[in-house]
Design a protein around this motif. Sequence first.
Motif, mmCIF file in Angstrom:
data_model
loop_
_atom_site.group_PDB
_atom_site.id
_atom_site.type_symbol
_atom_site.label_atom_id
_atom_site.label_comp_id
_atom_site.label_asym_id
_atom_site.label_seq_id
_atom_site.Cartn_x
_atom_site.Cartn_y
_atom_site.Cartn_z
ATOM 1 N N VAL A 57 -0.135 16.938 -16.978
ATOM 2 C CA VAL A 57 -0.449 17.210 -15.752
ATOM 3 C C VAL A 57 -0.215 15.666 -15.038
ATOM 4 C CG1 VAL A 57 -3.144 16.887 -15.872
ATOM 5 C CG2 VAL A 57 -2.375 17.992 -13.868
ATOM 6 N N TYR A 58 0.201 15.472 -13.929
ATOM 7 C CA TYR A 58 0.510 14.510 -13.208
ATOM 8 C C TYR A 58 -0.032 14.346 -11.854
ATOM 9 C CZ TYR A 58 4.177 14.599 -16.677
ATOM 10 O OH TYR A 58 4.815 14.713 -17.920
ATOM 11 N N LEU A 59 -0.386 13.149 -11.532
ATOM 12 C CA LEU A 59 -0.653 12.981 -10.054
ATOM 13 C C LEU A 59 0.360 11.930 -9.445
ATOM 14 C CD1 LEU A 59 -2.734 13.757 -7.705
ATOM 15 C CD2 LEU A 59 -4.054 11.672 -8.542
ATOM 16 N N GLU A 60 1.045 12.318 -8.496
ATOM 17 C CA GLU A 60 2.111 11.209 -8.057
ATOM 18 C C GLU A 60 1.307 10.705 -6.570
ATOM 19 O OE1 GLU A 60 5.169 8.577 -7.130
ATOM 20 O OE2 GLU A 60 5.022 10.061 -8.956
ATOM 21 N N MET A 61 0.873 9.485 -6.420
ATOM 22 C CA MET A 61 0.279 8.895 -5.552
ATOM 23 C C MET A 61 0.964 8.065 -4.819
ATOM 24 S SD MET A 61 -3.454 8.103 -7.166
ATOM 25 C CE MET A 61 -2.798 6.595 -8.319
ATOM 26 N N ASN A 62 1.175 8.261 -3.414
ATOM 27 C CA ASN A 62 2.046 7.335 -2.517
ATOM 28 C C ASN A 62 1.165 6.890 -1.283
ATOM 29 O OD1 ASN A 62 4.595 8.126 -4.095
ATOM 30 N ND2 ASN A 62 4.315 10.223 -3.090
ATOM 31 N N ASP A 63 1.819 5.754 -0.632
ATOM 32 C CA ASP A 63 1.253 5.190 0.539
ATOM 33 C C ASP A 63 -0.482 4.903 0.025
ATOM 34 O OD1 ASP A 63 0.589 6.270 3.811
ATOM 35 O OD2 ASP A 63 0.983 4.086 3.030
ATOM 36 N N LEU A 64 -0.515 4.261 -0.936
ATOM 37 C CA LEU A 64 -1.718 4.029 -1.404
ATOM 38 C C LEU A 64 -2.673 3.168 -0.228
ATOM 39 C CD1 LEU A 64 -1.063 3.791 -5.289
ATOM 40 C CD2 LEU A 64 -2.840 5.442 -4.217
ATOM 41 N N GLU A 65 -3.839 3.307 -0.307
ATOM 42 C CA GLU A 65 -4.688 2.625 0.338
ATOM 43 C C GLU A 65 -5.931 1.918 -0.351
ATOM 44 O OE1 GLU A 65 -4.165 5.692 3.954
ATOM 45 O OE2 GLU A 65 -6.203 5.767 2.979
ATOM 46 N N PRO A 66 -6.601 0.729 -0.006
ATOM 47 C CA PRO A 66 -7.570 0.265 -0.431
ATOM 48 C C PRO A 66 -8.747 1.498 -0.893
ATOM 49 C CG PRO A 66 -6.757 -1.331 1.063
ATOM 50 C CD PRO A 66 -6.143 0.092 1.226
ATOM 51 N N GLU A 67 -8.998 2.268 0.068
ATOM 52 C CA GLU A 67 -10.029 3.262 0.032
ATOM 53 C C GLU A 67 -9.752 4.019 -1.436
ATOM 54 O OE1 GLU A 67 -9.994 1.476 3.812
ATOM 55 O OE2 GLU A 67 -8.293 2.568 2.634
ATOM 56 N N ASP A 68 -8.438 4.272 -1.745
ATOM 57 C CA ASP A 68 -8.062 4.942 -3.029
ATOM 58 C C ASP A 68 -8.371 4.277 -4.251
ATOM 59 O OD1 ASP A 68 -6.826 7.099 -1.354
ATOM 60 O OD2 ASP A 68 -4.899 5.568 -1.403
ATOM 61 N N THR A 69 -9.039 2.805 -4.366
ATOM 62 C CA THR A 69 -9.584 2.276 -5.395
ATOM 63 C C THR A 69 -10.742 3.107 -6.148
ATOM 64 O OG1 THR A 69 -8.669 0.216 -4.679
ATOM 65 C CG2 THR A 69 -10.543 0.276 -6.294
ATOM 66 N N ALA A 70 -10.499 3.489 -7.473
ATOM 67 C CA ALA A 70 -11.476 4.357 -8.071
ATOM 68 C C ALA A 70 -10.940 4.402 -9.523
ATOM 69 C CB ALA A 70 -11.570 5.665 -7.497
ATOM 70 N N VAL A 71 -11.927 4.828 -10.503
ATOM 71 C CA VAL A 71 -11.633 5.233 -11.555
ATOM 72 C C VAL A 71 -11.098 6.733 -11.722
ATOM 73 C CG1 VAL A 71 -12.224 5.905 -14.154
ATOM 74 C CG2 VAL A 71 -12.887 3.705 -12.800
ATOM 75 N N TYR A 72 -9.822 7.220 -12.120
ATOM 76 C CA TYR A 72 -9.413 8.669 -11.725
ATOM 77 C C TYR A 72 -9.497 9.280 -13.128
ATOM 78 C CZ TYR A 72 -7.481 7.513 -7.272
ATOM 79 O OH TYR A 72 -7.468 7.435 -5.906
ATOM 80 N N TRP A 106 -13.410 16.812 -19.607
ATOM 81 C CA TRP A 106 -12.854 15.527 -18.913
ATOM 82 C C TRP A 106 -12.473 14.536 -19.782
ATOM 83 C CZ3 TRP A 106 -14.002 15.207 -13.675
ATOM 84 C CH2 TRP A 106 -14.787 15.956 -13.091
ATOM 85 N N GLY A 107 -11.520 13.654 -19.277
ATOM 86 C CA GLY A 107 -10.936 12.493 -19.754
ATOM 87 C C GLY A 107 -11.803 11.278 -19.481
ATOM 88 N N GLN A 108 -11.801 9.991 -20.094
ATOM 89 C CA GLN A 108 -12.385 9.015 -19.690
ATOM 90 C C GLN A 108 -11.995 7.993 -18.553
ATOM 91 O OE1 GLN A 108 -12.776 6.970 -23.633
ATOM 92 N NE2 GLN A 108 -13.970 8.413 -24.497
ATOM 93 N N GLY A 109 -10.901 8.703 -18.076
ATOM 94 C CA GLY A 109 -10.539 7.880 -16.816
ATOM 95 C C GLY A 109 -9.422 6.698 -16.970
ATOM 96 N N THR A 110 -8.767 6.360 -15.781
ATOM 97 C CA THR A 110 -8.024 5.409 -15.731
ATOM 98 C C THR A 110 -7.997 4.449 -14.329
ATOM 99 O OG1 THR A 110 -5.626 4.467 -15.753
ATOM 100 C CG2 THR A 110 -6.149 6.683 -14.870
ATOM 101 N N GLN A 111 -8.309 3.307 -14.336
ATOM 102 C CA GLN A 111 -8.453 2.487 -13.388
ATOM 103 C C GLN A 111 -7.212 2.442 -12.388
ATOM 104 O OE1 GLN A 111 -11.662 1.060 -12.460
ATOM 105 N NE2 GLN A 111 -10.486 0.635 -10.331
ATOM 106 N N VAL A 112 -7.572 2.721 -11.105
ATOM 107 C CA VAL A 112 -6.497 2.557 -10.072
ATOM 108 C C VAL A 112 -7.368 1.504 -9.110
ATOM 109 C CG1 VAL A 112 -5.289 3.248 -8.215
ATOM 110 C CG2 VAL A 112 -5.456 4.571 -10.183
ATOM 111 N N THR A 113 -6.400 0.193 -8.899
ATOM 112 C CA THR A 113 -7.059 -0.473 -7.788
ATOM 113 C C THR A 113 -5.667 -1.014 -6.774
ATOM 114 O OG1 THR A 113 -8.404 -1.648 -9.723
ATOM 115 C CG2 THR A 113 -7.606 -3.052 -7.537
ATOM 116 N N VAL A 114 -6.151 -0.661 -5.535
ATOM 117 C CA VAL A 114 -5.192 -0.906 -4.421
ATOM 118 C C VAL A 114 -5.736 -2.185 -3.641
ATOM 119 C CG1 VAL A 114 -3.893 0.144 -2.544
ATOM 120 C CG2 VAL A 114 -4.762 1.407 -4.473
ATOM 121 N N SER A 115 -4.955 -3.070 -3.763
ATOM 122 C CA SER A 115 -5.195 -4.468 -2.966
ATOM 123 C C SER A 115 -4.627 -4.336 -1.550
ATOM 124 C CB SER A 115 -4.732 -5.718 -3.500
ATOM 125 O OG SER A 115 -3.272 -5.587 -3.770
ATOM 126 N N SER A 116 -5.324 -5.160 -0.593
ATOM 127 C CA SER A 116 -4.877 -5.175 0.859
ATOM 128 C C SER A 116 -3.697 -6.059 0.950
ATOM 129 C CB SER A 116 -6.042 -5.778 1.736
ATOM 130 O OG SER A 116 -7.108 -4.834 1.553
#
Length: 125
Positions: free
Chosen positions: A78-93, A115-125
């Motif tokens: 399963v995939y999640l394509e994330m476009n136009d990322l914003e700082p508010e999207d920062t989270a463990v997914y 559940w999986g154990q998660g992967t970190q997504v960090t979006v900087s300004s």
Amino acid sequence: QVQLVESGGGMVQAGGSLRLSCTASGLPFANYALGWWRQAPGKVREFVSVITNMYNDYYEDSVEGRFTISRENATNMVYLEMNDLEPEDTAVYYCAAAYFNGGHSLRLFAEYDYWGQGTQVTVSS
């Protein structure tokens, strides 16, 4: 045993894109809905997106139009394509699997079985 393993997280600038992947094993993949959830520091885990056994997809309002979920039953992915990322999207997914008979909302934590154990997504300004 059942395992869900996420990958593809990282750091990206605002406006950028990331593609998250989740590999599932130990379950009859085609019988489950597959979802993505996220948890930011100091916040509860929230629903992001889900794709059902029948390939119907649903999104949280803040990501609709920017994120796209997909699945490949032949490869248990399963995939999640994330476009136009914003700082508010920062989270463990987290990816998660829910045995789905058509009667669940798929937006409640308790509806998911694995559940999986998660992967970190960090979006900087």
